[in-house]
Write an enzyme that holds these catalytic residues in place. Structure first.
Site, mmCIF file in Angstrom:
data_model
loop_
_atom_site.group_PDB
_atom_site.id
_atom_site.type_symbol
_atom_site.label_atom_id
_atom_site.label_comp_id
_atom_site.label_asym_id
_atom_site.label_seq_id
_atom_site.Cartn_x
_atom_site.Cartn_y
_atom_site.Cartn_z
ATOM 1 N N ASN A 1 2.187 14.288 4.318
ATOM 2 C CA ASN A 1 1.952 14.281 3.116
ATOM 3 C C ASN A 1 3.219 14.269 2.066
ATOM 4 O O ASN A 1 3.372 13.796 0.978
ATOM 5 C CB ASN A 1 0.852 14.731 2.446
ATOM 6 C CG ASN A 1 -0.656 14.147 3.190
ATOM 7 O OD1 ASN A 1 -0.702 13.164 3.794
ATOM 8 N ND2 ASN A 1 -1.420 15.096 3.127
ATOM 9 N N LYS B 1 6.879 14.062 0.449
ATOM 10 C CA LYS B 1 8.132 12.830 0.246
ATOM 11 C C LYS B 1 9.184 13.027 1.065
ATOM 12 O O LYS B 1 9.686 14.057 1.356
ATOM 13 C CB LYS B 1 8.625 12.854 -1.100
ATOM 14 C CG LYS B 1 9.528 11.964 -1.453
ATOM 15 C CD LYS B 1 10.139 11.990 -2.953
ATOM 16 C CE LYS B 1 11.509 11.364 -3.131
ATOM 17 N NZ LYS B 1 11.630 9.980 -2.593
ATOM 18 N N LYS C 1 9.667 10.676 4.105
ATOM 19 C CA LYS C 1 9.519 10.075 5.458
ATOM 20 C C LYS C 1 10.389 8.849 5.727
ATOM 21 O O LYS C 1 11.174 8.640 6.492
ATOM 22 C CB LYS C 1 8.111 9.769 5.645
ATOM 23 C CG LYS C 1 7.080 10.789 5.733
ATOM 24 C CD LYS C 1 5.497 10.478 5.616
ATOM 25 C CE LYS C 1 5.124 9.830 4.511
ATOM 26 N NZ LYS C 1 5.247 10.762 3.396
ATOM 27 N N THR C 2 10.380 7.855 4.728
ATOM 28 C CA THR C 2 11.080 6.639 4.556
ATOM 29 C C THR C 2 12.599 7.077 4.258
ATOM 30 O O THR C 2 13.517 6.430 4.924
ATOM 31 C CB THR C 2 10.595 5.701 3.757
ATOM 32 O OG1 THR C 2 9.174 5.433 4.193
ATOM 33 C CG2 THR C 2 11.309 4.182 3.512
ATOM 34 N N THR C 3 12.610 7.934 3.158
ATOM 35 C CA THR C 3 14.264 8.044 2.965
ATOM 36 C C THR C 3 14.881 8.754 4.183
ATOM 37 O O THR C 3 16.043 8.604 4.434
ATOM 38 C CB THR C 3 14.249 8.913 1.914
ATOM 39 O OG1 THR C 3 13.440 9.928 1.619
ATOM 40 C CG2 THR C 3 14.021 8.227 0.602
ATOM 41 N N ARG D 1 23.232 6.905 9.319
ATOM 42 C CA ARG D 1 24.156 7.311 10.566
ATOM 43 C C ARG D 1 24.349 6.515 11.553
ATOM 44 O O ARG D 1 25.663 6.359 12.070
ATOM 45 C CB ARG D 1 23.481 8.713 10.800
ATOM 46 C CG ARG D 1 24.059 9.280 11.871
ATOM 47 C CD ARG D 1 23.150 10.883 12.309
ATOM 48 N NE ARG D 1 23.417 11.890 11.100
ATOM 49 C CZ ARG D 1 22.626 12.890 11.036
ATOM 50 N NH1 ARG D 1 21.649 13.232 11.960
ATOM 51 N NH2 ARG D 1 22.757 13.733 10.126
ATOM 52 N N PHE E 1 -1.694 -2.522 0.154
ATOM 53 C CA PHE E 1 -2.476 -1.556 1.086
ATOM 54 C C PHE E 1 -3.876 -2.041 1.121
ATOM 55 O O PHE E 1 -4.369 -2.870 0.596
ATOM 56 C CB PHE E 1 -2.473 -0.420 0.256
ATOM 57 C CG PHE E 1 -1.006 0.791 -0.039
ATOM 58 C CD1 PHE E 1 -0.153 0.285 -0.844
ATOM 59 C CD2 PHE E 1 -0.846 1.290 1.316
ATOM 60 C CE1 PHE E 1 0.982 1.074 -1.069
ATOM 61 C CE2 PHE E 1 0.448 1.824 1.174
ATOM 62 C CZ PHE E 1 1.338 1.819 0.237
ATOM 63 N N TRP F 1 -6.815 -0.581 0.943
ATOM 64 C CA TRP F 1 -7.806 -0.215 -0.036
ATOM 65 C C TRP F 1 -7.957 -1.197 -1.170
ATOM 66 O O TRP F 1 -8.777 -1.239 -1.772
ATOM 67 C CB TRP F 1 -7.606 1.344 -0.228
ATOM 68 C CG TRP F 1 -6.507 1.744 -0.843
ATOM 69 C CD1 TRP F 1 -6.182 1.524 -1.972
ATOM 70 C CD2 TRP F 1 -5.171 2.454 -0.452
ATOM 71 N NE1 TRP F 1 -4.884 2.106 -2.670
ATOM 72 C CE2 TRP F 1 -4.716 2.710 -1.449
ATOM 73 C CE3 TRP F 1 -5.208 2.876 0.885
ATOM 74 C CZ2 TRP F 1 -3.173 3.390 -1.210
ATOM 75 C CZ3 TRP F 1 -3.895 3.499 0.956
ATOM 76 C CH2 TRP F 1 -3.107 3.836 0.075
ATOM 77 N N GLU G 1 6.099 2.755 7.895
ATOM 78 C CA GLU G 1 4.505 2.771 7.573
ATOM 79 C C GLU G 1 3.586 2.198 8.576
ATOM 80 O O GLU G 1 2.775 1.609 7.999
ATOM 81 C CB GLU G 1 4.248 2.082 6.091
ATOM 82 C CG GLU G 1 5.472 2.265 5.152
ATOM 83 C CD GLU G 1 5.648 3.413 4.493
ATOM 84 O OE1 GLU G 1 4.890 4.427 4.695
ATOM 85 O OE2 GLU G 1 6.750 3.722 3.599
#
Ligand code: ATP
Ligand code: MG
Length: 172
Positions: free
Chosen positions: A11, A13, A15-17, A25, A67, A69, A104
């Site tokens: 949860n 911050k 993951k994407t960065t 790299r 999303f 939802w 995602e």
């Protein structure tokens, strides 16, 4: 060389960065990188603009809608998700990329828009030269089981909870 299946989940911050950092790299070594974004809008302006400068070696694709939802048409969203996964599968199978980032992807599995088994079958049998990094919250157990590396981003504190809105260069 051993190709790796990596997952950035949890949860907190980053993951994407972190995935973008890995792309950065790999590109430095002249490797070819493909980033596939499964949730529309999760790719931010900062990285969109940067990616223009990395045309050599970097391909990215925006799939999906919003999303689920928020979805008013789950059937249509599911069809889009199935097509998006099919595109990702072909990208991996092609063996054209040293690193494929599936940003995602976990949501498509947790919302049951695509079958976990279809994903794990593909990832297990990917070409030997292809690293894959999956990002997203709540990575499913089947995915975790076959991964070589799983990092759980831990939400210790986030400025959002103190009412600080998204900041340029940090969030977008
Ligand atoms: P980032 O893209 O910043 O690395 P992420 O990929 O780890 O974030 P996502 O779930 O994809 O996280 O959400 C992306 C957006 O949501 C970012 O703008 C990020 O700041 C925000 N976000 C991520 N984690 C949290 C959190 N724990 N609380 C509030 N907002 C968050
Ligand atoms: Mg993300």
């Amino acid at each position: 060389m051993k190709s790796l299946l990596m997952i950035n989940t949890g949860n907190g911050k980053g993951k994407t960065t972190a995935a973008l950092g890995l792309a950065f790299r790999a590109l430095g070594h002249g490797q070819r990188v493909c980033i596939i974004q499964f949730i529309k809008g999760s790719w931010k302006y900062g990285e969109l603009l940067s990616s223009e400068r990395f045309k050599d070696g970097l391909d990215f694709h925006v799939m999906g809608r919003g999303f689920t939802w928020k979805s008013d048409n789950l059937e249509k969203d599911t069809a889009i998700a199935v097509d998006a996964w099919d595109f990702a599968r072909q990208t991996i199978v092609s063996g054209k990329y040293d690193l494929v980032i599936l940003d995602e992807l976990t949501y498509l599995i947790s919302y049951k828009m695509i079958k976990e088994e279809d994903v794990t079958d593909c990832l297990k049998n990917r070409p030997e030269n292809v690293h894959v990094l999956v990002t997203g919250r709540n990575a499913s157990q089947g995915l975790i089981d076959i991964a070589d590396m799983v990092t759980q981003m831990n939400d210790v504190k986030h400025h959002y909870k103190a009412g600080i809105k998204a900041q340029k260069g940090i969030e977008f």
